[in-house]
Design an enzyme around this catalytic site. Structure first.
Site, PDB file in Angstrom:
ATOM      1  N   ARG A   1       0.743  -1.181  -0.025  1.00  0.00           N
ATOM      2  CA  ARG A   1      -0.132  -0.249   0.032  1.00  0.00           C
ATOM      3  C   ARG A   1       0.973   1.398   0.011  1.00  0.00           C
ATOM      4  O   ARG A   1       0.597   2.141  -0.645  1.00  0.00           O
ATOM      5  CB  ARG A   1      -0.956  -0.057   1.150  1.00  0.00           C
ATOM      6  CG  ARG A   1      -1.842  -1.187   1.226  1.00  0.00           C
ATOM      7  CD  ARG A   1      -3.095  -1.266   2.167  1.00  0.00           C
ATOM      8  NE  ARG A   1      -3.790   0.261   1.984  1.00  0.00           N
ATOM      9  CZ  ARG A   1      -4.390   0.430   3.199  1.00  0.00           C
ATOM     10  NH1 ARG A   1      -4.228   0.007   4.379  1.00  0.00           N
ATOM     11  NH2 ARG A   1      -5.021   1.697   3.010  1.00  0.00           N
TER      12      ARG A   1
ATOM     13  N   ASP B   1      -3.122   7.482   3.493  1.00  0.00           N
ATOM     14  CA  ASP B   1      -2.434   8.112   2.443  1.00  0.00           C
ATOM     15  C   ASP B   1      -1.892   9.603   2.628  1.00  0.00           C
ATOM     16  O   ASP B   1      -2.468  10.276   3.611  1.00  0.00           O
ATOM     17  CB  ASP B   1      -3.066   8.038   1.012  1.00  0.00           C
ATOM     18  CG  ASP B   1      -4.298   8.995   0.933  1.00  0.00           C
ATOM     19  OD1 ASP B   1      -4.432   9.994   1.308  1.00  0.00           O
ATOM     20  OD2 ASP B   1      -5.457   8.123   0.551  1.00  0.00           O
TER      21      ASP B   1
ATOM     22  N   HIS C   1      -6.365   7.677  11.801  1.00  0.00           N
ATOM     23  CA  HIS C   1      -5.993   6.189  11.632  1.00  0.00           C
ATOM     24  C   HIS C   1      -4.384   6.224  11.434  1.00  0.00           C
ATOM     25  O   HIS C   1      -4.048   4.971  10.861  1.00  0.00           O
ATOM     26  CB  HIS C   1      -6.826   5.273  10.615  1.00  0.00           C
ATOM     27  CG  HIS C   1      -8.170   5.274  10.789  1.00  0.00           C
ATOM     28  ND1 HIS C   1      -9.125   4.816  10.187  1.00  0.00           N
ATOM     29  CD2 HIS C   1      -8.851   5.231  12.220  1.00  0.00           C
ATOM     30  CE1 HIS C   1     -10.262   4.545  10.783  1.00  0.00           C
ATOM     31  NE2 HIS C   1     -10.068   4.860  12.020  1.00  0.00           N
TER      32      HIS C   1
ATOM     33  N   GLU D   1     -22.654   7.300  -2.690  1.00  0.00           N
ATOM     34  CA  GLU D   1     -23.781   6.751  -2.613  1.00  0.00           C
ATOM     35  C   GLU D   1     -24.329   7.000  -1.019  1.00  0.00           C
ATOM     36  O   GLU D   1     -23.234   7.388  -0.419  1.00  0.00           O
ATOM     37  CB  GLU D   1     -23.911   5.090  -2.826  1.00  0.00           C
ATOM     38  CG  GLU D   1     -22.841   4.494  -1.828  1.00  0.00           C
ATOM     39  CD  GLU D   1     -22.401   3.248  -2.305  1.00  0.00           C
ATOM     40  OE1 GLU D   1     -23.120   2.729  -3.093  1.00  0.00           O
ATOM     41  OE2 GLU D   1     -21.751   2.480  -1.519  1.00  0.00           O
TER      42      GLU D   1
END
Ligand code: OAD
Length: 232
Positions: free
Chosen positions: A56, A91, A106, A200
């Site tokens: 990642r 990130d 986090h 959504e």
């Protein structure tokens, strides 16, 4: 004065090319949370966990901020009051897009943390299993990210910001992970207006005053433009 507090999640970085967690084909469809994002998983198989975060980290180093990250940086720059960005993302795309003082609840892929002495330093692009801490020299280095079962970072600071917010926005987050999912209620209790900006409606969608549905790279710049126009 109108202080704005913004919570972001993986959806804001999706169009930069980083996978979200819970969308179809997302990270949690490919990996078990218990294996790669818990302290127990790390104790059981540190190589698997370091490998997951190494991959990642490499991926995150190769992507660029999108129009949504840049728009939030513009809001921070041009809004007459404070704009606080709290992110669940590990990130650094908010910073790369020009944002300042981003609160990484986090943690970050960019950081390494020693579980023995609490030292923090810049992570190498590949962290090895048993890598020694530069301070205490114990083989207890780990990614400086928050795993399930651990307390997110900077919570007192975040709650203080929410308590003095006039406007709270949640952008690109599914609202499935606490405590972040409850920030909307904290902000409402403080009298803030609340808006969700997402592809959504999220799981906790009934809690917001307004909704803006669509891709973050389009909706966020539009929303920022409207806010700034109202105050110019
Ligand atoms: P999720 O993957 O749970 O949710 C991402 C949300 O972004 C979904 O509601 C998508 O509909 C939306 N989305 C996807 N693409 C979008 C786009 N282009 N524009 C706008 N919205 C888009 O990610 P998070 O809510 O960030 O924690 O997940 C929260 C936490 O769960 C993460 O920080 C991580 C994860 O497990 C830990 O690892 C501790």
């Amino acid at each position: 004065m109108e202080k704005i507090v913004i919570l972001t999640g993986a959806g804001i970085s999706a169009e930069s090319g980083l996978s979200t967690f819970r969308d179809e084909g997302g990270l949690w469809a490919q990996h078990r949370i218990e294996d790669v994002a818990t302290p127990e998983g790390f104790a059981r198989n540190p190589a698997l966990v370091q490998g997951f975060y190494n991959a990642r980290r490499v991926q995150a180093a190769g992507v660029k901020p999108n129009a949504a990250h840049k728009a939030l940086a513009r809001l921070q720059r041009d809004w007459p009051d404070e704009v606080v960005i709290v992110t669940q993302n590990v990130d650094s795309l908010h910073e790369a897009g020009g944002a300042r003082n981003v609160i990484h609840m986090h943690g970050t892929l960019a950081g390494a943390f020693c579980s023995n002495c609490g030292n923090r330093w810049t992570a190498p692009s590949e962290m090895a299993v048993g890598e020694p801490c530069p301070s205490c020299n114990q083989p207890t280095a780990r990614p400086d990210v928050v795993w399930f079962g651990e307390m997110p970072y900077h919570m007192d600071e975040i709650y203080a910001h929410l308590a003095s917010a006039s406007l709270f926005a949640a952008i690109g987050t599914s609202g499935q992970v606490y405590p972040a999912a409850a920030f909307v209620h904290e902000a409402q209790a403080a009298g803030a207006r609340t808006v969700e900006i997402n592809l959504e409606p999220s799981v906790g969608a009934s809690g917001f005053d307004t909704y803006i549905l669509g891709k973050a790279s389009e909706t966020v710049p539009h929303w920022v433009g409207q806010l700034l126009a109202q105050h110019s």
